[in-house]
Design an enzyme around this catalytic site. Structure first.
Site, PDB file in Angstrom:
ATOM      1  N   GLY A  41       0.838  -1.207   0.000  1.00  0.00           N
ATOM      2  CA  GLY A  41       0.000   0.000   0.000  1.00  0.00           C
ATOM      3  C   GLY A  41       0.867   1.250   0.000  1.00  0.00           C
ATOM      4  CB  VAL A  44      16.842   6.027  -2.397  1.00  0.00           C
ATOM      5  CG1 VAL A  44      17.603   4.954  -3.164  1.00  0.00           C
ATOM      6  CG2 VAL A  44      16.302   5.466  -1.077  1.00  0.00           C
ATOM      7  NE  ARG A  92      -1.127  -4.664  -0.370  1.00  0.00           N
ATOM      8  CZ  ARG A  92      -2.092  -3.740  -0.282  1.00  0.00           C
ATOM      9  NH1 ARG A  92      -3.092  -3.740  -1.141  1.00  0.00           N
ATOM     10  NH2 ARG A  92      -2.070  -2.835   0.673  1.00  0.00           N
ATOM     11  N   GLY A 101       6.008  -2.499   3.411  1.00  0.00           N
ATOM     12  CA  GLY A 101       5.670  -3.083   4.705  1.00  0.00           C
ATOM     13  C   GLY A 101       6.272  -4.470   4.887  1.00  0.00           C
ATOM     14  CG  ASP A 102       5.960  -7.003   8.683  1.00  0.00           C
ATOM     15  OD1 ASP A 102       7.125  -6.606   8.780  1.00  0.00           O
ATOM     16  OD2 ASP A 102       5.242  -7.313   9.663  1.00  0.00           O
ATOM     17  CB  THR A 148       2.948   0.533   5.972  1.00  0.00           C
ATOM     18  OG1 THR A 148       1.601   0.349   6.453  1.00  0.00           O
ATOM     19  CG2 THR A 148       3.889   0.100   7.075  1.00  0.00           C
ATOM     20  CG  ASP A 181      -1.400  -0.367   8.058  1.00  0.00           C
ATOM     21  OD1 ASP A 181      -2.280   0.498   7.925  1.00  0.00           O
ATOM     22  OD2 ASP A 181      -1.274  -1.336   7.286  1.00  0.00           O
ATOM     23  CG  ASP A 188       1.650  -3.053   9.894  1.00  0.00           C
ATOM     24  OD1 ASP A 188       2.591  -2.402   9.380  1.00  0.00           O
ATOM     25  OD2 ASP A 188       0.877  -3.746   9.215  1.00  0.00           O
ATOM     26  CG  MET A 234      -7.428   2.320   6.431  1.00  0.00           C
ATOM     27  SD  MET A 234      -6.489   2.669   4.939  1.00  0.00           S
ATOM     28  CE  MET A 234      -7.665   2.137   3.695  1.00  0.00           C
ATOM     29  N   GLY A 235      -5.435   0.494   9.497  1.00  0.00           N
ATOM     30  CA  GLY A 235      -4.337  -0.036  10.317  1.00  0.00           C
ATOM     31  C   GLY A 235      -4.165  -1.531  10.171  1.00  0.00           C
ATOM     32  NE  ARG A 236      -2.112  -4.690   5.801  1.00  0.00           N
ATOM     33  CZ  ARG A 236      -2.540  -4.982   4.581  1.00  0.00           C
ATOM     34  NH1 ARG A 236      -3.190  -6.083   4.350  1.00  0.00           N
ATOM     35  NH2 ARG A 236      -2.286  -4.181   3.570  1.00  0.00           N
ATOM     36  CB  ALA A 257     -12.194   8.587  21.134  1.00  0.00           C
ATOM     37  CE  LYS A 261     -17.967  12.352  25.793  1.00  0.00           C
ATOM     38  NZ  LYS A 261     -17.521  13.618  25.190  1.00  0.00           N
TER      39      LYS A 261
HETATM   40  O1  F6P Z   1      -1.455  -1.295   4.680  1.00  0.00           O
HETATM   41  C1  F6P Z   1      -2.083  -0.093   4.376  1.00  0.00           C
HETATM   42  C2  F6P Z   1      -3.572  -0.298   4.250  1.00  0.00           C
HETATM   43  O2  F6P Z   1      -4.158   0.953   3.916  1.00  0.00           O
HETATM   44  C3  F6P Z   1      -4.259  -0.910   5.464  1.00  0.00           C
HETATM   45  O3  F6P Z   1      -4.489   0.021   6.482  1.00  0.00           O
HETATM   46  C4  F6P Z   1      -5.500  -1.459   4.840  1.00  0.00           C
HETATM   47  O4  F6P Z   1      -5.957  -2.586   5.584  1.00  0.00           O
HETATM   48  C5  F6P Z   1      -5.055  -1.877   3.465  1.00  0.00           C
HETATM   49  O5  F6P Z   1      -3.842  -1.201   3.197  1.00  0.00           O
HETATM   50  C6  F6P Z   1      -6.033  -1.560   2.368  1.00  0.00           C
HETATM   51  O6  F6P Z   1      -5.536  -2.086   1.194  1.00  0.00           O
HETATM   52  P1  F6P Z   1      -6.076  -1.738  -0.254  1.00  0.00           P
HETATM   53  O7  F6P Z   1      -5.463  -0.446  -0.673  1.00  0.00           O
HETATM   54  O8  F6P Z   1      -5.632  -2.867  -1.088  1.00  0.00           O
HETATM   55  O9  F6P Z   1      -7.560  -1.604  -0.158  1.00  0.00           O
END
Ligand code: F6P
Length: 322
Positions: free
Chosen positions: A13, A25, A74, A104-105, A127, A129, A131, A171-173, A188, A216
Site C-alpha cells: 500500500g 535514495v 502487491r 511493509g512486512d 506504511t 499502519d 505495524d 485504517m491499520g490492518r 474519544a 456529556k
Molecule cells: O497497509 C495499508 C492499508 O491501507 C491498510 O491500512 C488497509 O488494511 C489496506 O492497506 C487496504 O488495502 P487496499 O489499498 O488494497 O484496499
C-alpha cells in the site's frame, strides 16, 4: 563512471512520504557515485522490465507529494520461487547489486528472498499502519493519523450539533496504532483496538451512559479496522442508549495527501541510511527507528520480532476519557 548500480522500488500500500524516501535514495546514491534505477509497480517492475534511470532532477518537486512516483503493487507473480529467481536474474543482467525496497512486512519478506539470491537488499518501512515490529515508526503513519484526526474533528462538529454518537473506523490492518493515537487526539470516549480485548456493553455502552450522567451529550468512538463491526456497533449503541448514532469508515483518504514534516524528515533520513548500507556493501538489512534514532538491523531479526501496542498509552486514554 558510477562505481555501482542500485535500484529503488515501492511495494504494498502506498504511504505519504514514500516520494521523499525515493528522492533521498536517488540523491544519496548519486552523491555516493552510484547509478540509480527506479523500478515501477513494486516487484512487478523487476519481472516486466519496467524500470527507469533516475537522475538528480527526476526526483525534483516530489518531496511534498503523496502517493509514489514509482507506482506500487502487491505482486502475485513475485510471490513464487520462480518469480524471485526471475527478478534476481533481471537485477544481475542490469548490473544492479543493491536494491532499496520501501514498503511493509510483506514487501520485506520478498526482500529477504531476493537477498538469498545474492542481491543486497535494504528495506525501508513505508506504511501508514505502523505495524512493523522492529521500528517505532513507519513512513506515512504521521500523515495518516493527522488526516484521520482532521476528519474526526469535522465529524465531531456535526455530532456535537445533533447530540449524536459518531463511530469512526480508521485504517491499520491488524494494528491499532492509528486508532489509539487518533482516538487520544480527538478525545474519544472509547477506542477499540484488536490488541486489547474489550466488552462492548461494559466498555462502551455503560461508559457512555455513565459520562452522560456527568453532562456529556455527544460521543466519538474510534474503531480500528482490525476490530471491524462498525455497523453492528452503531446499531447497538442507538438501541441500548437511545442516543442517535452514525458510523463512518474513513478508508483510503488516510493514505493520501501531502506528507507531514515528520514523515518527510523520517523518509529522507531513512532513505539516506539505506544508501549508506549499500555503499558499504551491507545488504539484508531493514532500516528502523529505535529510541528515536535511525538504525539498521538484520532482516531476519527484524521479521522475527512481534509488534505490540503501547499499553501505557492505552491506559492513559482509558483514564482520561471519562
Ligand atoms: O497497509 C495499508 C492499508 O491501507 C491498510 O491500512 C488497509 O488494511 C489496506 O492497506 C487496504 O488495502 P487496499 O489499498 O488494497 O484496499
Amino acid at each position: 563512471m558510477a562505481e555501482k548500480t542500485i535500484a529503488v522500488l515501492t511495494s504494498g500500500g502506498d504511504a505519504p512520504g514514500m516520494n521523499a524516501a525515493i528522492r533521498a535514495v536517488v540523491r544519496a546514491g548519486i552523491a555516493n557515485n552510484m547509478k540509480v534505477i527506479g523500478v515501477r509497480r513494486g516487484y512487478n517492475g523487476l519481472l516486466e522490465n519496467d524500470v527507469i534511470d533516475m537522475d538528480l532532477r527526476s526526483v525534483s518537486d516530489i518531496i511534498h507529494k503523496g502517493g509514489t512516483l514509482l507506482y506500487t503493487a502487491r505482486s502475485e507473480e513475485y510471490n513464487s520461487s520462480e518469480g524471485v529467481k526471475k527478478a534476481a536474474e533481471f537485477c544481475r543482467n542490469l548490473g544492479i547489486s543493491g536494491l532499496v525496497v520501501i514498503g511493509g512486512d510483506g514487501s520485506f519478506r520478498g526482500a529477504r528472498e531476493l537477498s538469498a539470491e545474492g542481491i543486497q537488499v535494504v528495506g525501508i518501512p513505508g506504511t501508514i499502519d505502523n505495524d512493523i515490529a522492529c521500528t517505532e515508526y513507519t513512513i506515512g503513519f504521521d500523515t495518516a493519523m493527522n488526516t484521520a484526526m482532521e476528519m474526526v474533528d469535522k465529524i465531531r462538529d456535526t455530532a456535537q450539533s445533533h447530540n449524536r454518537c459518531s463511530l469512526v473506523e480508521v485504517m491499520g490492518r491488524r494494528c491499532g496504532d492509528v486508532a489509539l493515537k487518533t482516538g487520544i487526539a480527538v478525545g474519544a470516549t472509547a477506542i477499540l483496538v484488536p490488541e486489547v480485548p474489550f466488552n462492548f456493553e461494559r466498555d462502551v455502552i455503560a461508559k457512555m451512559l455513565k459520562t452522560q450522567k456527568t453532562g456529556k451529550k455527544h460521543f466519538i468512538i474510534i474503531v480500528a479496522e482490525g476490530v471491524g463491526g462498525i455497523d453492528y456497533f452503531t446499531r447497538r449503541i442507538q438501541e441500548a442508549t437511545g442516543i442517535e448514532a452514525r458510523g463512518t469508515v474513513l478508508g483510503h483518504v488516510q493514505r493520501g495527501g501531502s506528507p507531514t514534516l515528520r514523515d518527510r524528515v523520517m523518509a529522507s533520513n531513512m532513505g539516506h541510511r539505506a544508501v549508506e548500507c549499500l555503499r558499504d556493501g551491507i545488504g539484508n538489512r531493514i532500516i528502523a527507528v529505535q529510541n528515536g534514532k535511525v538504525i539498521d538491523l538484520d532482516i531476519n531479526e527484524a521479521l522475527n520480532m512481534k509488534k505490540t501496542i503501547d499499553r501505557d498509552l492505552y491506559n492513559v486514554a482509558l483514564e482520561i476519557s471519562i
